[in-house]
Design an enzyme around this catalytic site. Structure first.
Site, PDB file in Angstrom:
ATOM      1  N   ASN A 101      17.058  78.339  66.081  1.00 51.46           N
ATOM      2  CA  ASN A 101      16.582  77.038  66.548  1.00 51.46           C
ATOM      3  C   ASN A 101      17.708  76.369  67.319  1.00 51.46           C
ATOM      4  OD1 ASN A 101      14.080  76.935  64.751  1.00 51.46           O
ATOM      5  ND2 ASN A 101      15.690  77.088  63.216  1.00 51.46           N
ATOM      6  N   HIS A 147      17.481  62.051  81.589  1.00 51.29           N
ATOM      7  CA  HIS A 147      18.840  62.283  81.100  1.00 51.29           C
ATOM      8  C   HIS A 147      18.942  61.880  79.629  1.00 51.29           C
ATOM      9  CE1 HIS A 147      23.365  61.297  81.335  1.00 51.29           C
ATOM     10  NE2 HIS A 147      23.209  62.585  81.101  1.00 51.29           N
TER      11      HIS A 147
END
Length: 129
Positions: free
Chosen positions: A120, A20
């Protein structure tokens, strides 16, 4: 052998180690790769594989809770900008210079053959529960 999902063993191995808030980058072929950040280079010729192809595959395999793109993508690459907005739950923008600085914190960079500008994105991992 896997039946579906990402078959590339390097990418699948890195994804299995993510937790996470860890971040990965999907990059065009011109983005500088920071020293010390692992890079899996998928580029095999100009424009291949495309940023959008790899983004789609990664989003099918990875839980993403947030994302960062360069502000410049909105005016310089409308096709990619639209896909990012439609595909990512919590997308924020920073300057391209700030974006490049943030890539230094990534756990992995996946380099595509993309040749359009500012294609990107930094993806922040979420959790499955």
């Amino acid at each position: 052998m896997k039946k579906h999902g990402i078959l590339n063993r390097e990418i699948a191995g890195h994804f299995a180690k993510l937790g996470h808030t860890d971040r990965i980058v999907i990059a065009d072929c011109g983005l500088p790769i920071p020293e010390g950040v692992p890079c899996i280079d998928l580029a095999y010729k100009l424009s291949e594989p495309s940023f959008l192809t790899i983004l789609e595959v990664v989003l099918d395999d990875l839980v993403v809770e947030a994302a960062v793109a360069a502000t410049e993508v909105e005016s310089k690459n409308e096709r990619v900008a639209a896909k990012l907005k439609n595909s990512l739950p919590d997308l924020s923008y920073v300057s391209h210079e700030q974006f490049k600085e943030q890539t230094k914190q990534a756990k992995l960079i996946i380099r595509t053959g993309e040749t359009t500008p500012y294609a990107n994105v930094i993806l922040q991992c979420g959790v499955i529960f």
